[in-house]
Enzyme design. Structure first.
Site, PDB file in Angstrom:
ATOM      1  N   ASN A  23       0.765  -1.320  -0.083  1.00  0.00           N
ATOM      2  CA  ASN A  23       0.075   0.114   0.006  1.00  0.00           C
ATOM      3  C   ASN A  23       0.762   1.242  -0.022  1.00  0.00           C
ATOM      4  O   ASN A  23       0.434   2.418  -0.185  1.00  0.00           O
ATOM      5  CB  ASN A  23      -0.943   0.019   1.207  1.00  0.00           C
ATOM      6  CG  ASN A  23      -2.019  -0.810   0.986  1.00  0.00           C
ATOM      7  OD1 ASN A  23      -2.274  -1.661   0.068  1.00  0.00           O
ATOM      8  ND2 ASN A  23      -2.990  -0.985   2.035  1.00  0.00           N
ATOM      9  N   CYS A 126     -16.463  -3.411  -5.766  1.00  0.00           N
ATOM     10  CA  CYS A 126     -15.631  -4.337  -5.278  1.00  0.00           C
ATOM     11  C   CYS A 126     -16.257  -5.324  -4.510  1.00  0.00           C
ATOM     12  O   CYS A 126     -17.220  -4.847  -3.670  1.00  0.00           O
ATOM     13  CB  CYS A 126     -14.261  -4.016  -5.188  1.00  0.00           C
ATOM     14  SG  CYS A 126     -14.022  -3.523  -3.591  1.00  0.00           S
ATOM     15  N   LYS A 171     -14.342  12.816   5.788  1.00  0.00           N
ATOM     16  CA  LYS A 171     -14.278  11.320   6.195  1.00  0.00           C
ATOM     17  C   LYS A 171     -12.834  11.013   5.994  1.00  0.00           C
ATOM     18  O   LYS A 171     -12.212  11.322   5.016  1.00  0.00           O
ATOM     19  CB  LYS A 171     -15.246  10.398   5.309  1.00  0.00           C
ATOM     20  CG  LYS A 171     -15.212   8.905   5.742  1.00  0.00           C
ATOM     21  CD  LYS A 171     -16.241   8.290   4.738  1.00  0.00           C
ATOM     22  CE  LYS A 171     -16.570   6.960   5.152  1.00  0.00           C
ATOM     23  NZ  LYS A 171     -17.375   6.297   4.321  1.00  0.00           N
ATOM     24  N   ASP A 316      -7.876  -3.929   7.249  1.00  0.00           N
ATOM     25  CA  ASP A 316      -7.120  -4.806   6.586  1.00  0.00           C
ATOM     26  C   ASP A 316      -6.582  -6.214   7.371  1.00  0.00           C
ATOM     27  O   ASP A 316      -5.996  -7.105   6.946  1.00  0.00           O
ATOM     28  CB  ASP A 316      -5.827  -4.358   5.890  1.00  0.00           C
ATOM     29  CG  ASP A 316      -6.263  -3.449   4.748  1.00  0.00           C
ATOM     30  OD1 ASP A 316      -7.557  -3.521   4.396  1.00  0.00           O
ATOM     31  OD2 ASP A 316      -5.410  -2.808   4.132  1.00  0.00           O
ATOM     32  N   ARG A 408      -2.387 -11.108  -5.081  1.00  0.00           N
ATOM     33  CA  ARG A 408      -2.118  -9.738  -5.350  1.00  0.00           C
ATOM     34  C   ARG A 408      -1.370  -9.044  -4.066  1.00  0.00           C
ATOM     35  O   ARG A 408      -0.937  -7.712  -4.498  1.00  0.00           O
ATOM     36  CB  ARG A 408      -3.738  -9.008  -5.108  1.00  0.00           C
ATOM     37  CG  ARG A 408      -4.407  -9.486  -6.362  1.00  0.00           C
ATOM     38  CD  ARG A 408      -5.947  -8.751  -6.315  1.00  0.00           C
ATOM     39  NE  ARG A 408      -5.591  -7.381  -5.776  1.00  0.00           N
ATOM     40  CZ  ARG A 408      -6.701  -6.695  -5.130  1.00  0.00           C
ATOM     41  NH1 ARG A 408      -7.812  -7.189  -4.682  1.00  0.00           N
ATOM     42  NH2 ARG A 408      -6.277  -5.565  -4.718  1.00  0.00           N
TER      43      ARG A 408
HETATM   44  C1  UD1 Z   1      -6.675   1.705   1.269  1.00  0.00           C
HETATM   45  C2  UD1 Z   1      -6.228   0.554   1.247  1.00  0.00           C
HETATM   46  C3  UD1 Z   1      -6.899  -0.747   1.743  1.00  0.00           C
HETATM   47  C4  UD1 Z   1      -7.488  -0.096   3.024  1.00  0.00           C
HETATM   48  C5  UD1 Z   1      -8.351   0.997   3.127  1.00  0.00           C
HETATM   49  C6  UD1 Z   1      -8.517   1.628   4.634  1.00  0.00           C
HETATM   50  C7  UD1 Z   1      -4.445   0.671  -0.607  1.00  0.00           C
HETATM   51  C8  UD1 Z   1      -4.170   0.347  -1.829  1.00  0.00           C
HETATM   52  N1  UD1 Z   1      -5.627   0.297   0.030  1.00  0.00           N
HETATM   53  O1  UD1 Z   1      -8.066   1.639   0.283  1.00  0.00           O
HETATM   54  O2  UD1 Z   1      -6.075  -1.619   1.742  1.00  0.00           O
HETATM   55  O3  UD1 Z   1      -8.528  -1.382   3.395  1.00  0.00           O
HETATM   56  O4  UD1 Z   1      -7.226   2.153   2.561  1.00  0.00           O
HETATM   57  O5  UD1 Z   1      -7.476   1.559   5.357  1.00  0.00           O
HETATM   58  O6  UD1 Z   1      -3.940   1.716  -0.128  1.00  0.00           O
HETATM   59  N2  UD1 Z   1     -14.721   6.439   0.605  1.00  0.00           N
HETATM   60  C9  UD1 Z   1     -15.842   7.294   0.111  1.00  0.00           C
HETATM   61  N3  UD1 Z   1     -15.441   8.231  -0.734  1.00  0.00           N
HETATM   62  C10 UD1 Z   1     -14.156   8.241  -1.388  1.00  0.00           C
HETATM   63  C11 UD1 Z   1     -13.391   7.428  -0.985  1.00  0.00           C
HETATM   64  C12 UD1 Z   1     -13.505   6.629   0.127  1.00  0.00           C
HETATM   65  O7  UD1 Z   1     -16.791   7.365   0.806  1.00  0.00           O
HETATM   66  O8  UD1 Z   1     -14.182   8.858  -2.430  1.00  0.00           O
HETATM   67  C13 UD1 Z   1     -14.947   5.643   1.927  1.00  0.00           C
HETATM   68  C14 UD1 Z   1     -14.828   4.200   1.416  1.00  0.00           C
HETATM   69  O9  UD1 Z   1     -15.955   3.619   0.752  1.00  0.00           O
HETATM   70  C15 UD1 Z   1     -14.509   3.614   2.760  1.00  0.00           C
HETATM   71  C16 UD1 Z   1     -13.868   4.546   3.286  1.00  0.00           C
HETATM   72  O10 UD1 Z   1     -14.073   5.758   2.890  1.00  0.00           O
HETATM   73  O11 UD1 Z   1     -15.602   3.271   3.399  1.00  0.00           O
HETATM   74  C17 UD1 Z   1     -12.261   4.249   3.521  1.00  0.00           C
HETATM   75  O12 UD1 Z   1     -11.564   3.817   2.295  1.00  0.00           O
HETATM   76  P1  UD1 Z   1     -10.444   4.420   1.626  1.00  0.00           P
HETATM   77  O13 UD1 Z   1      -9.507   4.895   2.916  1.00  0.00           O
HETATM   78  O14 UD1 Z   1     -10.335   5.476   0.642  1.00  0.00           O
HETATM   79  O15 UD1 Z   1      -9.918   3.094   1.299  1.00  0.00           O
HETATM   80  P2  UD1 Z   1      -8.764   2.920  -0.055  1.00  0.00           P
HETATM   81  O16 UD1 Z   1      -7.969   3.999  -0.411  1.00  0.00           O
HETATM   82  O17 UD1 Z   1      -9.572   2.443  -1.480  1.00  0.00           O
END
Ligand code: UD1
Length: 430
Positions: A23, A126, A171, A316, A408
């Site tokens: 990550n 996903c 958030k 995670d 992955r």
């Molecule tokens: C990253 C990590 C993943 C981990 C997650 C949370 C990588 C490659 N992946 O994923 O392994 O599980 O952080 O620690 O680093 N959300 C919104 N709007 C947005 C973006 C996110 O509502 O525009 C929400 C998501 O649906 C989720 C929450 O915010 O409920 C956290 O997601 P996010 O921290 O963005 O996860 P990723 O960056 O995709």
């Protein structure tokens, strides 16, 4: 398709080298888009997600040369990537590639910042939830981007370049923080990001950007202040150790019993998860070159845990903790607050005899005396590895299907575990 066969019941003893963090490696590779100079990344793990991102970056015109592991070198030191984005030949990231890995959406900010335009496919849903990108888009708009959505693509423009702005995330989002941070490093003037994700991987990317010439204050905190530069330079950076791989193997040792040194990792990357592990009855101590996990004789105590953004308990590691708690002396409660649908492993753990009840975002796990091996199916990356942990504890044979999910995010998992005494092997599809 490859499968993994486990005969459970063996204790783990020895040492496991921890790889570089997936990550962090992914956004660091993406940072190469910000400069025409060479970005050298050391300790890059050899994983399917890293290879896919390499393809995506090559598609944008990034030149990538890889040095392999040196014989006699420390086993946890991964590959060295030299990435050079002298000319960006294509600012489109197509659906076929972005839909396979969500993190590839993070090319949006850097492409836009450097080229003034970008067209990136929406990542789509996903297995673990809807995962929208609204926070990414709002942050880039705060930096002056004009954004439209057309036929499943985000089309972003900033003809006169991005300008520093004030981003307040409603958030915490790791990905949106990466996107904003990468874009702000090439935006004109100062950007302030409030409620930024504090995950160590965000700090690692920020440190690399500083080496590339950006000025960033507040690294490791929820308020980042970035002085953008009109040009960033090349740098050499070492990817930090993978805290999720660290936690996964730590939970595996607690699950089977035994004594293992996790080499090349750091305890401070996982403070809360290690506290939880200590509550279960395992011991966690620092060594010269890593962290030592042991559980000898005593049973597993149940825990009550809620997933939270860093520094809280990581989502995670939720599935892995649940696998461990299936054998605790009593009832554990695990609440998932980050992703709405991250309980795909529950049904599969039940196939091995686990007693888990789901109610909304909360799982109640009643420890059982034994698990029994069975065929199971990997559903997503972290869920798959929870099945490995359960298989190591179960009596008899567990066969895990669809292990491409594991590949992955986990480098040489079966090799690392079998060296410590686990009976685990990969059956390659012929
Ligand atoms: C990253 C990590 C993943 C981990 C997650 C949370 C990588 C490659 N992946 O994923 O392994 O599980 O952080 O620690 O680093 N959300 C919104 N709007 C947005 C973006 C996110 O509502 O525009 C929400 C998501 O649906 C989720 C929450 O915010 O409920 C956290 O997601 P996010 O921290 O963005 O996860 P990723 O960056 O995709």
């Amino acid at each position: 398709m490859d499968r993994i066969k486990i005969i459970g019941g063996e204790r783990l003893n020895g040492a496991i080298p921890i790889s570089g963090a997936k990550n962090a490696a992914l956004p660091l590779m993406i940072a190469s888009l910000l400069t025409e100079d060479r970005l050298t990344l050391k300790n890059v793990p050899n994983l399917a997600d890293v290879n896919l991102l390499a393809r995506i970056l090559r598609n944008h015109g990034v030149d990538l040369a890889v040095d392999g592991k040196r014989s006699g070198g420390a086993p946890h030191l991964g590959e060295t990537f030299h990435l050079t984005a002298r000319d960006i030949s294509d600012t489109t990231a197509p659906y076929e590639l972005v839909s396979r890995m969500r993190a590839s959406f993070w090319v949006l900010g850097p492409l836009l910042a450097r080229m003034g335009q970008a067209k990136v496919s929406l990542p789509g849903g996903c297995a673990i939830g809807t995962r929208p990108v609204d926070l990414h888009l709002a942050a880039l708009r705060d930096l002056g981007a004009e954004i439209e959505i057309e036929s499943g693509y985000v089309i972003a423009r900033a003809p006169k370049g991005l300008v520093g702005g004030h981003i307040i995330f409603p958030k915490v989002s790791v990905g949106a923080t990466h996107n904003a941070l990468l874009a702000a490093a090439l935006a004109k003037g100062e950007t302030m990001i409030e409620n930024a994700a504090r995950e160590p991987e965000v700090g690692d990317v920020a440190s690399c950007l500083v080496k590339m010439g950006a000025e960033i204050e507040g690294i490791g905190t929820s308020t980042l202040r970035i002085q953008g530069k009109s040009r960033l330079e090349g740098a050499v950076h070492t990817v930090l150790p993978d805290r999720i791989e660290t936690g996964t193997f730590a939970f595996a040792v607690a699950a089977t019993g035994g004594d293992v040194v996790l080499e090349g990792t750091r305890r401070d990357l996982l403070k809360t998860a290690f506290e939880t592990l200590a509550q279960t009855g395992a011991s966690v101590t620092d060594t010269d070159n890593g962290v030592r996990i042991a559980r000898n004789g005593n049973g597993l105590e149940p825990v009550d845990v809620e997933t939270q953004p860093f520094p809280g308990f990581p989502t995670d590691l939720q599935a892995q903790l649940m696998a461990l708690m299936t054998r605790a002396h009593g009832t554990s409660v695990i609440r998932e607050t980050i992703f709405e649908n991250r309980f795909m492993h529950v049904q599969e753990l039940a196939r091995l005899g686990a007693d888990i009840k789901l109610h909304g975002d909360t799982a109640t796990i009643k420890g059982v005396k034994s698990l029994t091996g069975a065929p199971v199916m990997a559903t997503d990356l972290r869920a798959s590895v929870s099945l490995v942990i359960a298989g190591l504890m179960a009596e008899g044979e567990t066969m895990i299907n669809r292990v491409y999910h594991l590949d992955r995010g986990f480098e040489r998992l079966e090799e690392k575990l079998s060296r410590c005494g686990a009976r685990i092997e990969r059956l390659t599809a012929g």
